[in-house]
Structure formats: structure tokens, C-alpha cells
Design a protein around this motif. Structure first.
Motif, PDB file in Angstrom:
ATOM      1  N   GLY A  37       0.617   0.140 -17.699  1.00 46.59           N
ATOM      2  CA  GLY A  37      -0.114  -1.111 -17.838  1.00 46.59           C
ATOM      3  C   GLY A  37       0.491  -2.039 -18.876  1.00 46.59           C
ATOM      4  O   GLY A  37       1.572  -1.815 -19.419  1.00 46.59           O
ATOM      5  N   LEU A  38      -0.243  -3.080 -19.164  1.00 44.82           N
ATOM      6  CA  LEU A  38       0.239  -4.102 -20.086  1.00 44.82           C
ATOM      7  C   LEU A  38       0.390  -3.578 -21.509  1.00 44.82           C
ATOM      8  O   LEU A  38       1.317  -3.972 -22.217  1.00 44.82           O
ATOM      9  CB  LEU A  38      -0.714  -5.301 -20.071  1.00 44.82           C
ATOM     10  CG  LEU A  38      -0.793  -6.056 -18.742  1.00 44.82           C
ATOM     11  CD1 LEU A  38      -1.856  -7.140 -18.827  1.00 44.82           C
ATOM     12  CD2 LEU A  38       0.551  -6.639 -18.382  1.00 44.82           C
ATOM     13  N   LEU A  39      -0.489  -2.700 -21.937  1.00 43.17           N
ATOM     14  CA  LEU A  39      -0.386  -2.174 -23.298  1.00 43.17           C
ATOM     15  C   LEU A  39       0.809  -1.248 -23.460  1.00 43.17           C
ATOM     16  O   LEU A  39       1.396  -1.166 -24.538  1.00 43.17           O
ATOM     17  CB  LEU A  39      -1.675  -1.437 -23.682  1.00 43.17           C
ATOM     18  CG  LEU A  39      -2.935  -2.296 -23.760  1.00 43.17           C
ATOM     19  CD1 LEU A  39      -4.137  -1.439 -24.112  1.00 43.17           C
ATOM     20  CD2 LEU A  39      -2.777  -3.424 -24.758  1.00 43.17           C
ATOM     21  N   ALA A  40       1.192  -0.564 -22.402  1.00 42.45           N
ATOM     22  CA  ALA A  40       2.335   0.339 -22.469  1.00 42.45           C
ATOM     23  C   ALA A  40       3.662  -0.395 -22.283  1.00 42.45           C
ATOM     24  O   ALA A  40       4.719   0.191 -22.482  1.00 42.45           O
ATOM     25  CB  ALA A  40       2.186   1.427 -21.410  1.00 42.45           C
ATOM     26  N   TRP A  41       3.623  -1.651 -21.905  1.00 42.48           N
ATOM     27  CA  TRP A  41       4.833  -2.400 -21.631  1.00 42.48           C
ATOM     28  C   TRP A  41       5.745  -2.482 -22.861  1.00 42.48           C
ATOM     29  O   TRP A  41       6.963  -2.279 -22.768  1.00 42.48           O
ATOM     30  CB  TRP A  41       4.455  -3.799 -21.162  1.00 42.48           C
ATOM     31  CG  TRP A  41       5.609  -4.564 -20.627  1.00 42.48           C
ATOM     32  CD1 TRP A  41       6.393  -5.432 -21.313  1.00 42.48           C
ATOM     33  CD2 TRP A  41       6.123  -4.513 -19.307  1.00 42.48           C
ATOM     34  NE1 TRP A  41       7.358  -5.936 -20.501  1.00 42.48           N
ATOM     35  CE2 TRP A  41       7.220  -5.381 -19.259  1.00 42.48           C
ATOM     36  CE3 TRP A  41       5.776  -3.818 -18.161  1.00 42.48           C
ATOM     37  CZ2 TRP A  41       7.958  -5.569 -18.105  1.00 42.48           C
ATOM     38  CZ3 TRP A  41       6.511  -4.009 -17.022  1.00 42.48           C
ATOM     39  CH2 TRP A  41       7.580  -4.878 -17.006  1.00 42.48           C
ATOM     40  N   GLY A  42       5.166  -2.786 -24.024  1.00 45.94           N
ATOM     41  CA  GLY A  42       5.961  -2.891 -25.253  1.00 45.94           C
ATOM     42  C   GLY A  42       6.606  -1.565 -25.628  1.00 45.94           C
ATOM     43  O   GLY A  42       7.773  -1.518 -26.036  1.00 45.94           O
ATOM     44  N   GLU A  43       5.861  -0.492 -25.480  1.00 46.21           N
ATOM     45  CA  GLU A  43       6.399   0.842 -25.779  1.00 46.21           C
ATOM     46  C   GLU A  43       7.532   1.181 -24.814  1.00 46.21           C
ATOM     47  O   GLU A  43       8.554   1.734 -25.228  1.00 46.21           O
ATOM     48  CB  GLU A  43       5.281   1.883 -25.672  1.00 46.21           C
ATOM     49  CG  GLU A  43       5.720   3.294 -25.935  1.00 46.21           C
ATOM     50  CD  GLU A  43       6.101   3.550 -27.380  1.00 46.21           C
ATOM     51  OE1 GLU A  43       6.809   4.539 -27.613  1.00 46.21           O
ATOM     52  OE2 GLU A  43       5.719   2.766 -28.254  1.00 46.21           O
ATOM     53  N   ASN A  44       7.367   0.827 -23.555  1.00 43.26           N
ATOM     54  CA  ASN A  44       8.423   1.085 -22.577  1.00 43.26           C
ATOM     55  C   ASN A  44       9.675   0.270 -22.894  1.00 43.26           C
ATOM     56  O   ASN A  44      10.795   0.764 -22.743  1.00 43.26           O
ATOM     57  CB  ASN A  44       7.936   0.787 -21.167  1.00 43.26           C
ATOM     58  CG  ASN A  44       6.919   1.795 -20.683  1.00 43.26           C
ATOM     59  OD1 ASN A  44       6.842   2.901 -21.195  1.00 43.26           O
ATOM     60  ND2 ASN A  44       6.141   1.405 -19.696  1.00 43.26           N
ATOM     61  N   GLN A  45       9.503  -0.962 -23.324  1.00 43.34           N
ATOM     62  CA  GLN A  45      10.654  -1.786 -23.706  1.00 43.34           C
ATOM     63  C   GLN A  45      11.389  -1.181 -24.897  1.00 43.34           C
ATOM     64  O   GLN A  45      12.610  -1.147 -24.938  1.00 43.34           O
ATOM     65  CB  GLN A  45      10.207  -3.216 -24.027  1.00 43.34           C
ATOM     66  CG  GLN A  45       9.839  -4.037 -22.824  1.00 43.34           C
ATOM     67  CD  GLN A  45      11.017  -4.241 -21.906  1.00 43.34           C
ATOM     68  OE1 GLN A  45      11.065  -3.650 -20.833  1.00 43.34           O
ATOM     69  NE2 GLN A  45      11.976  -5.037 -22.292  1.00 43.34           N
ATOM     70  N   ARG A  46      10.638  -0.706 -25.892  1.00 40.80           N
ATOM     71  CA  ARG A  46      11.250  -0.096 -27.069  1.00 40.80           C
ATOM     72  C   ARG A  46      12.010   1.161 -26.679  1.00 40.80           C
ATOM     73  O   ARG A  46      13.141   1.380 -27.135  1.00 40.80           O
ATOM     74  CB  ARG A  46      10.183   0.239 -28.113  1.00 40.80           C
ATOM     75  CG  ARG A  46      10.746   0.733 -29.442  1.00 40.80           C
ATOM     76  CD  ARG A  46       9.646   1.178 -30.383  1.00 40.80           C
ATOM     77  NE  ARG A  46       8.903   2.318 -29.883  1.00 40.80           N
ATOM     78  CZ  ARG A  46       9.345   3.589 -29.925  1.00 40.80           C
ATOM     79  NH1 ARG A  46      10.530   3.865 -30.405  1.00 40.80           N
ATOM     80  NH2 ARG A  46       8.597   4.567 -29.463  1.00 40.80           N
ATOM     81  N   LEU A  47      11.426   1.972 -25.822  1.00 34.92           N
ATOM     82  CA  LEU A  47      12.105   3.190 -25.369  1.00 34.92           C
ATOM     83  C   LEU A  47      13.354   2.859 -24.558  1.00 34.92           C
ATOM     84  O   LEU A  47      14.376   3.545 -24.677  1.00 34.92           O
ATOM     85  CB  LEU A  47      11.150   4.046 -24.529  1.00 34.92           C
ATOM     86  CG  LEU A  47      10.082   4.809 -25.303  1.00 34.92           C
ATOM     87  CD1 LEU A  47       9.122   5.495 -24.336  1.00 34.92           C
ATOM     88  CD2 LEU A  47      10.711   5.823 -26.231  1.00 34.92           C
ATOM     89  N   LEU A  48      13.297   1.801 -23.760  1.00 31.13           N
ATOM     90  CA  LEU A  48      14.457   1.396 -22.982  1.00 31.13           C
ATOM     91  C   LEU A  48      15.608   0.984 -23.895  1.00 31.13           C
ATOM     92  O   LEU A  48      16.763   1.384 -23.683  1.00 31.13           O
ATOM     93  CB  LEU A  48      14.085   0.257 -22.037  1.00 31.13           C
ATOM     94  CG  LEU A  48      15.221  -0.309 -21.187  1.00 31.13           C
ATOM     95  CD1 LEU A  48      15.748   0.755 -20.233  1.00 31.13           C
ATOM     96  CD2 LEU A  48      14.754  -1.537 -20.434  1.00 31.13           C
TER      97      LEU A  48
END
Length: 103
Positions: A37-48
């Protein structure tokens, strides 16, 4: 009689509408706070970004190892690398070399 039947129809409609609204709210909540979801988007970007940096480091390491393997080819071995490996692995020195131990 007719009045009671209309009340039950209204109650059923409200129940169906309430369930539909609850389902819709759950879907919206899942889209906002779910694992993708939208809240996990930032975490996914950081992990990427972190994985991309790790990938670059691994590619550099792979290229370094490919170079060393090419230099260790038995048909055309690099004499400097061979001497370095013999000295580091077997603790061998030339007779004209002086070994100095650092504290």
C-alpha cells in the motif's frame, strides 16, 4: 401487515448497504496500509535503493574476481600475481628480500 414488511425490507437494505460500506472501507484500508500500500511505498523505495547499491558493489567484486581468474590462467599466468600468491599463502620470500615486522 404491509408496514411490517416494508420495515424488514428497509432493515435488509440497510444491512446490505452497511456490509458493502464496511467491505469498501476494508479495501481502502488495505490499499493504504497493506503490504504493498501507500504507507509501504517509502519503505519499498528505500529497500530498492539499498539493493541497487548492493548490486553495484557485487558487480565490482565480480569484475575484480573475473580479472584475477583471467590473470591466473595456467596458459598465460601473470608472474606478479603468482609471486604475490606464493608469498601470501606459503610465507615464502626471495633471498635478497628483508622482512620487517610492524608493531
Amino acid at each position: 401487515m404491509r408496514h411490517v414488511r416494508q420495515d424488514t425490507n428497509i432493515a435488509k437494505e440497510r444491512l446490505v448497504q452497511g456490509l458493502a460500506l464496511a467491505l469498501l472501507l476494508l479495501m481502502v484500508l488495505w490499499c493504504v496500509a497493506g503490504p504493498s500500500g501507500l504507507l509501504a511505498w517509502g519503505e519499498n523505495q528505500r529497500l530498492l535503493e539499498q539493493r541497487e547499491k548492493q548490486l553495484v558493489d557485487l558487480k565490482l567484486s565480480r569484475d575484480h574476481l573475473k580479472n584475477r581468474v583471467a590473470l591466473l590462467n595456467p596458459e598465460r599466468m601473470d608472474p606478479d600475481l603468482a609471486g604475490e600468491l606464493v608469498r601470501s599463502q606459503l610465507n615464502v620470500v626471495h633471498p635478497d628480500e628483508m622482512v620487517m615486522q610492524l608493531p
